[in-house]
Design an enzyme around this catalytic site. Structure first.
Site, PDB file in Angstrom:
ATOM      1  N   ASN A 189       1.651   4.348   4.573  1.00  0.00           N
ATOM      2  CA  ASN A 189       1.210   3.360   3.592  1.00  0.00           C
ATOM      3  C   ASN A 189       2.279   2.292   3.484  1.00  0.00           C
ATOM      4  OD1 ASN A 189      -1.391   4.487   2.345  1.00  0.00           O
ATOM      5  ND2 ASN A 189       0.009   6.256   2.407  1.00  0.00           N
ATOM      6  N   GLU A 190       2.112   1.265   4.298  1.00  0.00           N
ATOM      7  CA  GLU A 190       3.107   0.213   4.397  1.00  0.00           C
ATOM      8  C   GLU A 190       3.002  -0.718   3.179  1.00  0.00           C
ATOM      9  OE1 GLU A 190       5.274   0.714   6.351  1.00  0.00           O
ATOM     10  OE2 GLU A 190       4.700   1.050   8.424  1.00  0.00           O
TER      11      GLU A 190
END
Ligand code: F6R
Length: 386
Positions: free
Chosen positions: A158-159
């Site tokens: 989850n950037e």
């Protein structure tokens, strides 16, 4: 095993002297959960990461299985993520990594292992990811989710920009993450652009979460995740809202937390000589003034009033630390006699990066300097090429 909670953090944070002690602590936590559920005839559902951080935990769990009979037959696992378009047996796939590092060495049932399938087609990704979520729900949800943190602050993949409610999906990797993986893939251009990952929302549904970080290179992002505002720029910060999350660190990764880095900012401290030195150097860097130019006001305005009162005035403190620093400078690192110096460097460039100035000084004193590079190439060459 000594460990300590860090005060004034937004996520409970426990620091161990070493990463192996921290890993052992988490392995024992997992062990007791499994044993408790096994004796009640219940399954244990674990959420698992890959990467360098959890290696010690897997090693300890394997030891507990082999030496203390820890039974994994009722354990169900869900991995956080997988690179897109890598087949299960690709040397870089997380599936293969998990098999080799952990699953093949314990008695977990194959049908209880879940890892996102990197070989699905782009068109079916949404459906596939919804199915992955359904499997987690059907297993009763995740009892304990283990996480690492990337230098972008990601959990899973989850950037930055991933929302708090994001679900399992196909996502694009951040350039920093791809650069960090470049070593494993022998070049950034070989690192996949995309990955399948559990979402932040999916992760936050776990009943208990343990997130780990080891090493100095994680210290800055840990500080931002643990002490900063909650923001989608650092998805690990969303853990601040989870009711049962613990951050587990080694000393190096805790180095930028306020209570560790500048403890005088969070409460009274005992002014030992080492802490005085740290505080005065910190002040000099913070206000951008030389040690000998620091004023009483600089101390007062930066929460160092107590130090000023106990050991001041400013001029005395500045002089004291300046003199201490001067004593650390060795003018003749090779001694005063003529001779030959042999420097051992693990890798070409480590010598220059870490002691270039010293090398110049040695040469300036007319010493003969030789450097022995101690590299074999084994970690920079693919196994099949070797
Ligand atoms: C891996 C994962 C990532 C890593 C993170 C830290 O499955 O989900 O979020 O946990 O990138 O990686 P390491 O531990 O290699 O520093």
């Amino acid at each position: 095993m000594s460990c300590q909670y860090v005060p004034h953090t937004r996520i409970p944070t426990l620091v161990f002297a070493t990463s192996s002690q921290a890993s052992q602590h988490v392995a024992v936590m997992i062990e007791s959960l499994i044993r408790q559920n096994n004796s009640a005839g219940q399954p244990t559902v674990l959420g698992l990461p890959t990467g360098s951080t959890p290696v010690g935990i897997y090693r300890d769990l394997i030891r507990l299985h082999k030496q203390a009979g820890l039974d994994f037959s009722r354990v169900i696992t869900f991995n956080l993520d997988e690179y897109f378009r890598l087949s299960a047996d690709d040397p870089h796939s997380y599936r293969r990594w998990m098999q080799e590092t952990f699953f093949d060495q314990v008695n977990i049932r194959t049908e209880n292992i879940h890892i996102p399938d990197g070989t699905i087609s782009q068109d079916t990704a949404d459906e596939y990811c919804a199915g992955y979520e359904q499997l987690i729900r059907r297993a009763g949800g995740i009892d304990l989710q283990i996480l690492g943190i990337g230098r972008t602050g990601h959990i899973g993949f989850n950037e930055p920009g991933s929302t708090r409610h994001s679900r399992t999906r196909l996502t694009t990797l951040d350039p920093v993450t791809r650069r960090d993986a470049a070593g494993d893939f022998f070049g950034e251009e070989n690192v996949p652009q995309q990955a399948l990952t559990m979402g932040v929302g999916t992760i936050l549904e776990a009943r208990k979460i343990v997130i780990l970080a080891f090493g100095e290179h994680k210290a800055e992002i840990v500080q931002r995740a643990v002490e900063g505002e909650m923001t989608d720029a650092i998805t690990a910060s969303f853990l601040q809202k989870h009711p049962d999350t613990t951050f587990i660190l080694d000393r190096a990764a805790a180095g930028e937390l306020t209570a560790v880095h500048s403890p005088w900012m969070v409460g009274p401290v005992e002014w030992t000589p080492a802490l005085i030195r740290r505080a005065v150097i910190w002040l000099s860097l913070t206000v951008g003034k030389a040690l000998l130019k620091l004023s009483d006001d600089d101390f007062r305005e930066h929460e160092l009033y107590e130090l000023l009162r106990e050991h001041g005035p400013a001029q005395r403190l500045g002089r004291r630390v300046f003199d201490e620093m001067m004593k650390t400078i060795c003018t003749h690192p090779g001694g005063t006699e003529p001779g030959t110096i042999l420097v051992f460097s693990p890798h070409p460039d480590d010598d220059v990066i870490s002691m270039g100035g010293t090398l110049i000084r040695l040469l300036g004193h007319n010493l003969r300097v030789h450097v022995a590079y101690r590299t074999s190439g084994t970690i920079a060459v693919f196994d099949h090429d070797a």
